[in-house]
Design a protein around this motif. Sequence first.
Motif, PDB file in Angstrom:
ATOM      1  N   PRO A  40       0.804  -1.227   0.000  1.00 47.77           N
ATOM      2  CA  PRO A  40       0.000   0.000   0.000  1.00 47.77           C
ATOM      3  C   PRO A  40       0.836   1.275   0.000  1.00 47.77           C
ATOM      4  N   ARG A  41       2.137   1.129   0.283  1.00 46.14           N
ATOM      5  CA  ARG A  41       2.991   2.319   0.260  1.00 46.14           C
ATOM      6  C   ARG A  41       3.398   2.667  -1.169  1.00 46.14           C
ATOM      7  N   VAL A  42       3.202   1.704  -2.066  1.00 41.39           N
ATOM      8  CA  VAL A  42       3.692   1.905  -3.438  1.00 41.39           C
ATOM      9  C   VAL A  42       2.555   2.033  -4.451  1.00 41.39           C
ATOM     10  N   VAL A  43       1.539   1.170  -4.349  1.00 43.55           N
ATOM     11  CA  VAL A  43       0.448   1.241  -5.330  1.00 43.55           C
ATOM     12  C   VAL A  43      -0.791   1.834  -4.667  1.00 43.55           C
ATOM     13  N   GLU A  44      -1.669   2.395  -5.517  1.00 41.54           N
ATOM     14  CA  GLU A  44      -2.804   3.128  -4.944  1.00 41.54           C
ATOM     15  C   GLU A  44      -3.891   2.234  -4.372  1.00 41.54           C
ATOM     16  N   GLN A  45      -4.348   1.270  -5.186  1.00 44.59           N
ATOM     17  CA  GLN A  45      -5.490   0.457  -4.741  1.00 44.59           C
ATOM     18  C   GLN A  45      -5.020  -0.908  -4.269  1.00 44.59           C
ATOM     19  N   THR A  46      -5.208  -1.170  -2.986  1.00 40.16           N
ATOM     20  CA  THR A  46      -4.885  -2.523  -2.505  1.00 40.16           C
ATOM     21  C   THR A  46      -6.065  -3.018  -1.679  1.00 40.16           C
ATOM     22  N   LYS A  47      -6.139  -4.322  -1.491  1.00 40.51           N
ATOM     23  CA  LYS A  47      -7.266  -4.834  -0.690  1.00 40.51           C
ATOM     24  C   LYS A  47      -6.762  -5.885   0.302  1.00 40.51           C
ATOM     25  N   PRO A  48      -7.435  -5.972   1.447  1.00 43.19           N
ATOM     26  CA  PRO A  48      -6.968  -6.943   2.444  1.00 43.19           C
ATOM     27  C   PRO A  48      -7.227  -8.383   2.021  1.00 43.19           C
ATOM     28  N   ILE A  49      -6.356  -9.273   2.467  1.00 44.57           N
ATOM     29  CA  ILE A  49      -6.535 -10.705   2.224  1.00 44.57           C
ATOM     30  C   ILE A  49      -7.083 -11.282   3.528  1.00 44.57           C
ATOM     31  N   ARG A  50      -8.112 -12.069   3.469  1.00 42.03           N
ATOM     32  CA  ARG A  50      -8.745 -12.556   4.700  1.00 42.03           C
ATOM     33  C   ARG A  50      -8.096 -13.810   5.266  1.00 42.03           C
ATOM     34  N   GLN A  51      -7.552 -14.636   4.390  1.00 45.46           N
ATOM     35  CA  GLN A  51      -6.945 -15.893   4.875  1.00 45.46           C
ATOM     36  C   GLN A  51      -5.695 -16.160   4.059  1.00 45.46           C
ATOM     37  N   ILE A  52      -4.657 -16.566   4.714  1.00 48.98           N
ATOM     38  CA  ILE A  52      -3.398 -16.839   4.013  1.00 48.98           C
ATOM     39  C   ILE A  52      -2.636 -17.909   4.798  1.00 48.98           C
ATOM     40  N   SER A  53      -1.834 -18.685   4.108  1.00 50.41           N
ATOM     41  CA  SER A  53      -1.127 -19.764   4.812  1.00 50.41           C
ATOM     42  C   SER A  53       0.171 -19.235   5.442  1.00 50.41           C
ATOM     43  N   PHE A  54       0.699 -19.998   6.376  1.00 54.61           N
ATOM     44  CA  PHE A  54       1.980 -19.624   7.012  1.00 54.61           C
ATOM     45  C   PHE A  54       3.057 -19.432   5.946  1.00 54.61           C
ATOM     46  N   ASN A  55       3.126 -20.393   4.996  1.00 56.72           N
ATOM     47  CA  ASN A  55       4.189 -20.310   3.987  1.00 56.72           C
ATOM     48  C   ASN A  55       4.053 -19.056   3.138  1.00 56.72           C
ATOM     49  N   GLU A  56       2.821 -18.762   2.747  1.00 55.51           N
ATOM     50  CA  GLU A  56       2.611 -17.572   1.914  1.00 55.51           C
ATOM     51  C   GLU A  56       2.951 -16.304   2.700  1.00 55.51           C
ATOM     52  N   ALA A  57       2.497 -16.246   3.942  1.00 61.44           N
ATOM     53  CA  ALA A  57       2.763 -15.048   4.757  1.00 61.44           C
ATOM     54  C   ALA A  57       4.266 -14.889   4.994  1.00 61.44           C
ATOM     55  N   SER A  85      15.513  -1.170  -9.320  1.00 62.08           N
ATOM     56  CA  SER A  85      14.566  -0.572  -8.368  1.00 62.08           C
ATOM     57  C   SER A  85      13.750   0.547  -9.001  1.00 62.08           C
ATOM     58  N   LYS A  86      14.320   1.218  -9.999  1.00 59.18           N
ATOM     59  CA  LYS A  86      13.580   2.339 -10.605  1.00 59.18           C
ATOM     60  C   LYS A  86      12.297   1.869 -11.304  1.00 59.18           C
ATOM     61  N   TYR A  87      12.179   0.566 -11.594  1.00 65.40           N
ATOM     62  CA  TYR A  87      10.967   0.056 -12.243  1.00 65.40           C
ATOM     63  C   TYR A  87       9.966  -0.531 -11.239  1.00 65.40           C
ATOM     64  N   LYS A  88      10.305  -0.470  -9.954  1.00 68.42           N
ATOM     65  CA  LYS A  88       9.471  -1.185  -8.970  1.00 68.42           C
ATOM     66  C   LYS A  88       8.007  -0.721  -8.970  1.00 68.42           C
ATOM     67  N   LYS A  89       7.819   0.584  -8.889  1.00 66.98           N
ATOM     68  CA  LYS A  89       6.436   1.100  -8.799  1.00 66.98           C
ATOM     69  C   LYS A  89       5.637   0.672 -10.034  1.00 66.98           C
ATOM     70  N   GLU A  90       6.272   0.805 -11.196  1.00 67.92           N
ATOM     71  CA  GLU A  90       5.581   0.453 -12.434  1.00 67.92           C
ATOM     72  C   GLU A  90       5.235  -1.045 -12.448  1.00 67.92           C
ATOM     73  N   ALA A  91       6.206  -1.861 -12.022  1.00 67.45           N
ATOM     74  CA  ALA A  91       5.985  -3.315 -12.041  1.00 67.45           C
ATOM     75  C   ALA A  91       4.855  -3.702 -11.083  1.00 67.45           C
ATOM     76  N   LEU A  92       4.875  -3.143  -9.873  1.00 68.30           N
ATOM     77  CA  LEU A  92       3.831  -3.498  -8.897  1.00 68.30           C
ATOM     78  C   LEU A  92       2.457  -3.023  -9.376  1.00 68.30           C
ATOM     79  N   THR A  93       2.428  -1.850 -10.008  1.00 67.22           N
ATOM     80  CA  THR A  93       1.158  -1.314 -10.490  1.00 67.22           C
ATOM     81  C   THR A  93       0.617  -2.169 -11.639  1.00 67.22           C
TER      82      THR A  93
END
Length: 453
Positions: free
Chosen positions: A242-259, A435-443
């Motif tokens: 959320p610090r980099v892209v504008e629209q993000t949404k919460p994930i309700r369930q995630i596994s230990f490995n994924e987290a 790193s200069k492409y990070k914001k674009e890639a995440l978006t």
Amino acid sequence: MVLIATFAAHFIAMKILKFGGTSVGKPDRMKSLVDLVCTNQPKIVVLSALSGSTDALVNICNLLHNHQKETAQNAIGELQVHYKKFIETLFGDNVEAAKETTKIIKSHFKYLHDFTLDMFTWNEEKAILAQGELMSTTIFYRYILSIGKKASFLNALDFMRTDKDGEPDYFYIKNNLSNEIKRLDNKDLIITQGYICRNVYGEIDNLRRGGSDYSASLIGAAVDAEEIQIWTDIDGMHNNDPRVVEQTKPIRQISFNEAAELAYFGAKILHPSSIRPAQEKNIPVLLKNTLNPADEGTKITSESESNQIKAIAAKDGITAVKIRSGRMLLAYGFLRKVFEIFERYKTSIDMITTSEVAVSVTIDDLSNIEAIEEELKNYGAVEVDQNLSIVCIVGDFLEDKHGFAHKIFGALQEIPIRMISYGGSKNNVSLLIESKYKKEALTLLNKHIFGLN
Ligand code: ADP
Ligand code: ASP
Ligand code: MG
């Protein structure tokens, strides 16, 4: 009879509630924790320092290191004024309790001030940094007592400890924490510090920046907690940074490995190592928002929903090291020799790719890069490339039935990709970019994978 009762009480299922810097950073926020912690359920509350405090203490250490004693004294003075105002606002009309608390906090500032009177060495840094958590827990504990509630105070320096490799000493932590808890009258609300610990020599140390999450998980594992709650300023783990892209949404369930993958690869909401202790004991971790306690947050358990991309994270400050050696690469034993060099310098490797003539690895710790480079030169030509980021896409990729790889690479057509790691884990696809492409890639990934901007 009494013995049996005490013994049984000690094994009542506990919850761990960890509150981060922003959750205790303003008097009103700290007040709002009362309803969350003053319940009948036995719990250990783990607190970070008030937000900004650890940064301020790091700055003080840097000033002392640079022999800027007067500036350091001013910085300590400013921080003290901030704490004084904080206490006055928190305690309000209860002037007596405010006075008593200010007196204790004053002794911490005297301790800090004393470092400005003598030669400063880096050995003293950790003792300075520990003051943040020691003060926040003191203030909160005193506040709870001042409003007529019961609580116990535990000093994490009495039970949290690392071993000779700097890793948590599980055995020591479990035994000492259990002994400390046994001695307390009130087990419904135990307040202790996150982040701080002692090292194998008994000196004050810490679990690295953001380490309070790790403390909570270690404490949870040590007492076999029924749940570990990490309370912060956002409604759980989001699908993207959320610090980099504008629209993000919460994930309700995630596994230990994924987290764990997300935390390791840059999702700041969790300390990189904080999942492991909970996972080893299969203790659910709940991520909750102090600003919106009614929100369900994110639940981290052993369950994973298959065939889904869950989230994306990015880790900056990555360096790629490439060793090119047509002659030796395919000879057996070559990779071992290369990895041994990184091992010798205690530098962990994140990504690895090999070709017939070269092997590339990424690292994020540059403390020994010159020595590593020198030794690697014995095996071929070495190139070191900095200012890179790893973009990590996390989900369940056991079978790529849904064309996830196509989606990921399709989204990133315009971004130069330096390395790809796919298949190493069923939960993770990692890409190395500048790193200069990070914001674009995440978006772009946000748009193509999640339909968000
Ligand atoms: P605390 O002080 O409570 O430990 P942190 O600042 O360490 O809080 O972690 C919470 C922050 O993590 C959020 O405010 C958010 O900006 C950041 N963050 C980064 N990636 C994510 C993500 N994937 N999901 C949620 N928060 C994230
Ligand atoms: N106070 C420490 C930090 O700012 C630990 C934490 O907040 O988790 O890094
Ligand atoms: Mg944190």
